[in-house]
Scaffold this motif. Structure first.
Motif, mmCIF file in Angstrom:
data_model
loop_
_atom_site.group_PDB
_atom_site.id
_atom_site.type_symbol
_atom_site.label_atom_id
_atom_site.label_comp_id
_atom_site.label_asym_id
_atom_site.label_seq_id
_atom_site.Cartn_x
_atom_site.Cartn_y
_atom_site.Cartn_z
ATOM 1 N N PHE A 134 1.124 -3.494 -16.536
ATOM 2 C CA PHE A 134 0.151 -3.787 -15.596
ATOM 3 C C PHE A 134 -0.352 -2.448 -15.148
ATOM 4 O O PHE A 134 0.498 -1.416 -14.743
ATOM 5 N N LYS A 135 -1.420 -2.247 -14.931
ATOM 6 C CA LYS A 135 -2.260 -1.097 -14.678
ATOM 7 C C LYS A 135 -3.120 -1.332 -13.354
ATOM 8 O O LYS A 135 -4.000 -2.285 -13.265
ATOM 9 N N ILE A 136 -3.147 -0.414 -12.533
ATOM 10 C CA ILE A 136 -4.233 -0.281 -11.441
ATOM 11 C C ILE A 136 -5.009 0.933 -11.447
ATOM 12 O O ILE A 136 -4.498 1.882 -11.462
ATOM 13 N N ARG A 137 -6.064 0.934 -11.549
ATOM 14 C CA ARG A 137 -7.114 2.090 -11.491
ATOM 15 C C ARG A 137 -7.558 2.044 -10.246
ATOM 16 O O ARG A 137 -8.328 0.973 -9.714
ATOM 17 N N GLY A 138 -7.896 3.114 -9.615
ATOM 18 C CA GLY A 138 -8.296 3.217 -7.878
ATOM 19 C C GLY A 138 -8.336 4.735 -7.645
ATOM 20 O O GLY A 138 -8.344 5.613 -8.434
ATOM 21 N N THR A 139 -8.012 4.652 -6.208
ATOM 22 C CA THR A 139 -8.259 6.158 -5.317
ATOM 23 C C THR A 139 -6.885 5.847 -4.570
ATOM 24 O O THR A 139 -6.505 4.892 -4.131
ATOM 25 N N ALA A 140 -6.360 6.991 -4.203
ATOM 26 C CA ALA A 140 -5.384 7.437 -3.293
ATOM 27 C C ALA A 140 -5.728 7.913 -2.068
ATOM 28 O O ALA A 140 -6.483 8.953 -2.121
ATOM 29 N N ARG A 141 -5.620 7.398 -0.860
ATOM 30 C CA ARG A 141 -5.973 8.062 0.182
ATOM 31 C C ARG A 141 -4.620 8.547 1.007
ATOM 32 O O ARG A 141 -3.780 7.769 1.114
ATOM 33 N N PRO A 143 9.675 11.291 8.154
ATOM 34 C CA PRO A 143 8.235 11.383 8.455
ATOM 35 C C PRO A 143 7.701 12.869 8.764
ATOM 36 O O PRO A 143 8.372 13.745 9.288
ATOM 37 N N GLY A 144 6.572 13.276 8.050
ATOM 38 C CA GLY A 144 6.113 14.581 7.985
ATOM 39 C C GLY A 144 6.788 15.471 7.191
ATOM 40 O O GLY A 144 6.238 16.353 6.947
ATOM 41 N N ARG A 145 7.685 14.913 6.461
ATOM 42 C CA ARG A 145 8.200 15.600 5.236
ATOM 43 C C ARG A 145 8.019 15.206 3.885
ATOM 44 O O ARG A 145 9.082 15.314 2.867
ATOM 45 N N PHE A 146 7.205 13.988 3.608
ATOM 46 C CA PHE A 146 6.566 13.740 2.362
ATOM 47 C C PHE A 146 5.287 13.376 2.483
ATOM 48 O O PHE A 146 4.695 13.113 3.649
ATOM 49 N N HIS A 147 4.731 13.112 1.109
ATOM 50 C CA HIS A 147 3.252 12.825 1.037
ATOM 51 C C HIS A 147 3.400 11.154 1.151
ATOM 52 O O HIS A 147 4.048 10.566 0.121
ATOM 53 N N LEU A 148 2.332 10.555 1.755
ATOM 54 C CA LEU A 148 2.321 9.155 1.681
ATOM 55 C C LEU A 148 0.947 8.644 1.225
ATOM 56 O O LEU A 148 -0.071 9.331 1.878
ATOM 57 N N PHE A 149 0.668 7.904 0.267
ATOM 58 C CA PHE A 149 -0.900 7.759 -0.155
ATOM 59 C C PHE A 149 -0.978 6.292 -0.401
ATOM 60 O O PHE A 149 -0.005 5.425 -0.939
ATOM 61 N N ALA A 150 -2.056 5.644 0.123
ATOM 62 C CA ALA A 150 -2.153 4.114 0.095
ATOM 63 C C ALA A 150 -3.301 3.946 -1.184
ATOM 64 O O ALA A 150 -4.188 4.825 -1.147
ATOM 65 N N VAL A 151 -3.017 3.123 -1.965
ATOM 66 C CA VAL A 151 -3.685 2.824 -3.295
ATOM 67 C C VAL A 151 -4.906 1.937 -2.843
ATOM 68 O O VAL A 151 -4.667 0.961 -2.496
ATOM 69 N N GLY A 152 -5.991 2.483 -3.247
ATOM 70 C CA GLY A 152 -7.067 1.666 -3.309
ATOM 71 C C GLY A 152 -7.513 1.051 -4.533
ATOM 72 O O GLY A 152 -7.754 1.910 -5.340
ATOM 73 N N ILE A 153 -7.422 -0.127 -4.528
ATOM 74 C CA ILE A 153 -7.748 -0.875 -5.955
ATOM 75 C C ILE A 153 -9.282 -1.001 -6.598
ATOM 76 O O ILE A 153 -10.016 -1.655 -5.746
ATOM 77 N N ALA A 154 -9.410 -0.363 -7.387
ATOM 78 C CA ALA A 154 -10.962 -0.485 -8.172
ATOM 79 C C ALA A 154 -10.836 -1.525 -9.422
ATOM 80 O O ALA A 154 -11.628 -2.624 -9.463
ATOM 81 N N GLU A 155 -9.769 -1.794 -9.933
ATOM 82 C CA GLU A 155 -9.598 -2.314 -11.179
ATOM 83 C C GLU A 155 -8.168 -2.738 -11.541
ATOM 84 O O GLU A 155 -7.277 -1.786 -11.606
ATOM 85 N N VAL A 156 -7.532 -3.887 -11.949
ATOM 86 C CA VAL A 156 -6.446 -4.346 -12.479
ATOM 87 C C VAL A 156 -6.453 -4.750 -13.778
ATOM 88 O O VAL A 156 -7.427 -5.654 -14.127
ATOM 89 N N THR A 157 -5.746 -4.231 -14.712
ATOM 90 C CA THR A 157 -5.577 -4.739 -16.008
ATOM 91 C C THR A 157 -4.064 -5.407 -16.338
ATOM 92 O O THR A 157 -3.186 -4.422 -16.142
ATOM 93 N N PHE A 158 -3.906 -6.276 -16.880
ATOM 94 C CA PHE A 158 -2.699 -6.712 -17.434
ATOM 95 C C PHE A 158 -2.643 -7.086 -18.964
ATOM 96 O O PHE A 158 -3.701 -7.759 -19.308
#
Length: 187
Positions: free
Chosen positions: A88-95, A120-135
Protein backbone atom coordinates in the motif's frame (compact mmCIF):
# COMPACT_ATOMS: atom_id res chain seq x y z
CA UNK A 1 -7.10 15.34 0.10
CA UNK A 2 -6.77 13.71 3.48
CA UNK A 3 -7.44 10.26 4.95
CA UNK A 4 -11.14 10.99 5.51
CA UNK A 5 -11.55 11.70 1.77
CA UNK A 6 -10.06 8.29 1.00
CA UNK A 7 -12.38 6.60 3.52
CA UNK A 8 -15.45 8.40 2.16
CA UNK A 9 -14.73 8.00 -1.56
CA UNK A 10 -12.92 4.61 -1.63
CA UNK A 11 -13.88 2.70 1.54
CA UNK A 12 -12.50 -0.69 0.46
CA UNK A 13 -9.18 0.84 -0.54
CA UNK A 14 -9.08 2.77 2.77
CA UNK A 15 -9.75 -0.50 4.63
CA UNK A 16 -6.76 -2.07 2.90
CA UNK A 17 -4.75 1.00 3.87
CA UNK A 18 -5.74 0.70 7.52
CA UNK A 19 -4.76 -2.97 7.51
CA UNK A 20 -1.45 -2.53 5.64
CA UNK A 21 -0.30 0.87 7.01
CA UNK A 22 -1.77 1.15 10.49
CA UNK A 23 -1.98 -2.55 11.39
CA UNK A 24 1.76 -3.21 11.62
CA UNK A 25 2.31 0.10 13.44
CA UNK A 26 5.20 1.18 11.23
CA UNK A 27 5.53 2.36 7.63
CA UNK A 28 8.44 3.19 5.39
CA UNK A 29 8.69 6.83 4.39
CA UNK A 30 10.70 8.05 1.43
CA UNK A 31 11.91 11.64 1.56
CA UNK A 32 14.34 13.63 -0.57
CA UNK A 33 17.70 14.45 0.98
CA UNK A 34 19.39 17.81 0.47
CA UNK A 35 21.67 16.31 -2.19
CA UNK A 36 18.62 15.05 -4.14
CA UNK A 37 19.03 11.36 -3.27
CA UNK A 38 16.24 9.42 -1.58
CA UNK A 39 16.10 8.61 2.13
CA UNK A 40 14.03 5.67 3.39
CA UNK A 41 13.03 5.68 7.07
CA UNK A 42 10.65 3.79 9.36
CA UNK A 43 7.92 5.95 10.94
CA UNK A 44 4.85 5.24 13.07
CA UNK A 45 1.60 6.26 11.32
CA UNK A 46 -1.51 7.41 13.16
CA UNK A 47 -4.93 8.57 11.97
CA UNK A 48 -6.60 11.30 14.02
CA UNK A 49 -9.62 13.39 13.00
CA UNK A 50 -9.51 12.10 9.42
CA UNK A 51 -5.84 12.94 8.88
CA UNK A 52 -2.90 10.58 8.45
CA UNK A 53 -0.18 11.85 10.79
CA UNK A 54 3.51 10.96 10.94
CA UNK A 55 5.54 11.91 14.02
CA UNK A 56 9.32 12.02 13.90
CA UNK A 57 12.15 12.46 16.34
CA UNK A 58 13.08 16.02 17.12
CA UNK A 59 15.72 17.26 14.64
CA UNK A 60 15.76 13.97 12.70
CA UNK A 61 17.15 14.04 9.17
CA UNK A 62 13.88 12.79 7.67
CA UNK A 63 12.00 15.67 9.33
CA UNK A 64 14.57 18.13 7.95
CA UNK A 65 14.05 16.59 4.50
CA UNK A 66 10.29 17.24 4.69
CA UNK A 67 10.72 20.77 5.99
CA UNK A 68 12.86 21.51 2.94
CA UNK A 69 10.87 19.48 0.36
CA UNK A 70 7.40 18.24 1.41
CA UNK A 71 7.13 15.48 -1.21
CA UNK A 72 6.67 12.09 0.44
CA UNK A 73 5.99 8.44 -0.31
CA UNK A 74 4.45 6.39 2.49
CA UNK A 75 4.84 2.63 1.89
CA UNK A 76 3.58 -0.35 3.87
CA UNK A 77 6.12 -2.76 5.32
CA UNK A 78 6.57 -6.02 3.41
CA UNK A 79 6.94 -9.13 5.54
CA UNK A 80 7.09 -11.91 2.95
CA UNK A 81 8.52 -12.34 -0.51
CA UNK A 82 5.35 -13.70 -2.16
CA UNK A 83 3.55 -10.33 -2.23
CA UNK A 84 0.20 -11.83 -1.23
CA UNK A 85 -0.37 -9.37 1.62
CA UNK A 86 -0.04 -6.47 -0.81
CA UNK A 87 1.82 -3.19 -0.90
CA UNK A 88 0.00 0.00 0.00
CA UNK A 89 1.54 3.31 -1.11
CA UNK A 90 0.55 6.93 -0.66
CA UNK A 91 2.20 9.65 -2.73
CA UNK A 92 1.67 13.17 -1.55
CA UNK A 93 3.02 15.97 0.56
CA UNK A 94 3.74 16.42 4.25
CA UNK A 95 2.64 19.56 6.07
CA UNK A 96 4.51 20.37 9.27
CA UNK A 97 2.23 20.98 12.27
CA UNK A 98 3.95 23.19 14.83
CA UNK A 99 0.88 24.17 16.86
CA UNK A 100 1.52 22.78 20.35
CA UNK A 101 -2.23 22.44 21.03
CA UNK A 102 -2.58 20.15 18.00
CA UNK A 103 0.57 18.29 19.05
CA UNK A 104 -0.88 17.88 22.57
CA UNK A 105 -4.14 16.42 21.18
CA UNK A 106 -2.11 14.09 18.96
CA UNK A 107 0.13 13.09 21.91
CA UNK A 108 -2.89 12.33 24.12
CA UNK A 109 -4.51 10.19 21.40
CA UNK A 110 -1.26 8.31 20.73
CA UNK A 111 -0.77 7.79 24.46
CA UNK A 112 -4.28 6.36 24.86
CA UNK A 113 -3.99 4.14 21.78
CA UNK A 114 -0.33 3.10 21.57
CA UNK A 115 0.88 3.39 25.14
CA UNK A 116 3.62 5.98 24.69
CA UNK A 117 3.27 9.75 24.71
CA UNK A 118 5.40 12.13 22.66
CA UNK A 119 6.21 15.46 24.31
CA UNK A 120 4.51 18.40 22.54
CA UNK A 121 7.10 20.77 21.14
CA UNK A 122 9.76 18.02 21.26
CA UNK A 123 8.85 16.07 18.12
CA UNK A 124 8.01 16.84 14.52
CA UNK A 125 4.45 16.19 13.42
CA UNK A 126 3.41 16.04 9.77
CA UNK A 127 -0.05 15.75 8.21
CA UNK A 128 0.01 13.74 4.98
CA UNK A 129 -1.80 15.31 2.04
CA UNK A 130 -2.75 12.48 -0.31
CA UNK A 131 -2.22 12.91 -4.04
CA UNK A 132 -2.37 9.25 -5.12
CA UNK A 133 -2.95 5.85 -3.52
CA UNK A 134 -1.75 2.57 -4.99
CA UNK A 135 -2.40 -0.98 -3.79
CA UNK A 136 -0.50 -3.83 -5.46
CA UNK A 137 -0.72 -7.51 -4.60
CA UNK A 138 0.56 -10.66 -6.24
CA UNK A 139 -1.06 -14.05 -6.58
CA UNK A 140 1.73 -16.47 -5.73
CA UNK A 141 0.02 -19.36 -7.55
CA UNK A 142 -0.54 -17.61 -10.90
CA UNK A 143 2.08 -14.86 -10.75
CA UNK A 144 -0.65 -12.30 -11.54
CA UNK A 145 -0.24 -8.73 -10.32
CA UNK A 146 -3.39 -6.86 -9.19
CA UNK A 147 -3.11 -3.06 -9.17
CA UNK A 148 -5.59 -0.49 -7.86
CA UNK A 149 -4.78 3.25 -8.12
CA UNK A 150 -6.80 6.26 -7.13
CA UNK A 151 -7.53 9.04 -8.13
CA UNK A 152 -8.73 8.65 -10.76
CA UNK A 153 -9.92 5.08 -10.22
CA UNK A 154 -7.79 2.65 -12.26
CA UNK A 155 -7.77 -1.05 -11.54
CA UNK A 156 -6.24 -3.86 -13.54
CA UNK A 157 -4.57 -7.26 -13.50
CA UNK A 158 -1.36 -8.04 -15.29
CA UNK A 159 -1.16 -11.80 -15.83
CA UNK A 160 2.06 -13.55 -14.96
CA UNK A 161 3.77 -14.84 -18.11
CA UNK A 162 6.91 -16.15 -16.39
CA UNK A 163 8.58 -15.94 -12.99
CA UNK A 164 9.90 -12.48 -13.87
CA UNK A 165 7.48 -10.96 -16.37
CA UNK A 166 3.89 -9.80 -16.68
CA UNK A 167 1.48 -9.32 -19.56
CA UNK A 168 -0.51 -6.24 -20.46
CA UNK A 169 -3.04 -4.59 -18.17
CA UNK A 170 -6.56 -6.10 -18.16
CA UNK A 171 -9.22 -3.88 -16.52
CA UNK A 172 -11.02 -5.31 -13.46
CA UNK A 173 -13.40 -3.97 -10.81
CA UNK A 174 -12.71 -5.59 -7.45
CA UNK A 175 -11.66 -2.86 -5.02
CA UNK A 176 -12.41 0.63 -6.31
CA UNK A 177 -15.65 2.55 -6.49
CA UNK A 178 -15.94 3.69 -10.13
CA UNK A 179 -15.74 7.44 -10.64
CA UNK A 180 -17.38 9.54 -13.34
CA UNK A 181 -14.25 9.16 -15.50
CA UNK A 182 -14.21 5.32 -15.37
CA UNK A 183 -15.80 3.12 -18.07
CA UNK A 184 -18.03 1.37 -15.50
CA UNK A 185 -19.74 4.62 -14.54
CA UNK A 186 -21.57 4.78 -17.87
CA UNK A 187 -23.31 1.43 -17.41
Amino acid sequence: MDWSDLERRQPTLAGLGRRRLLGPGVVLVATIRGDGTPRLSPVEPFVLDGTLWLSMLWHSRKAADLQRDPRILVHSVITSRDGGEGEFKIRGTARAEGDEAVQARYAAAVGASLGWTPGPGRFHLFAVGIAEVTFIRYDDTTGDQHVARWPPPREFIRRGTSATSLGGAEPVEDILVPGPESPAAGR
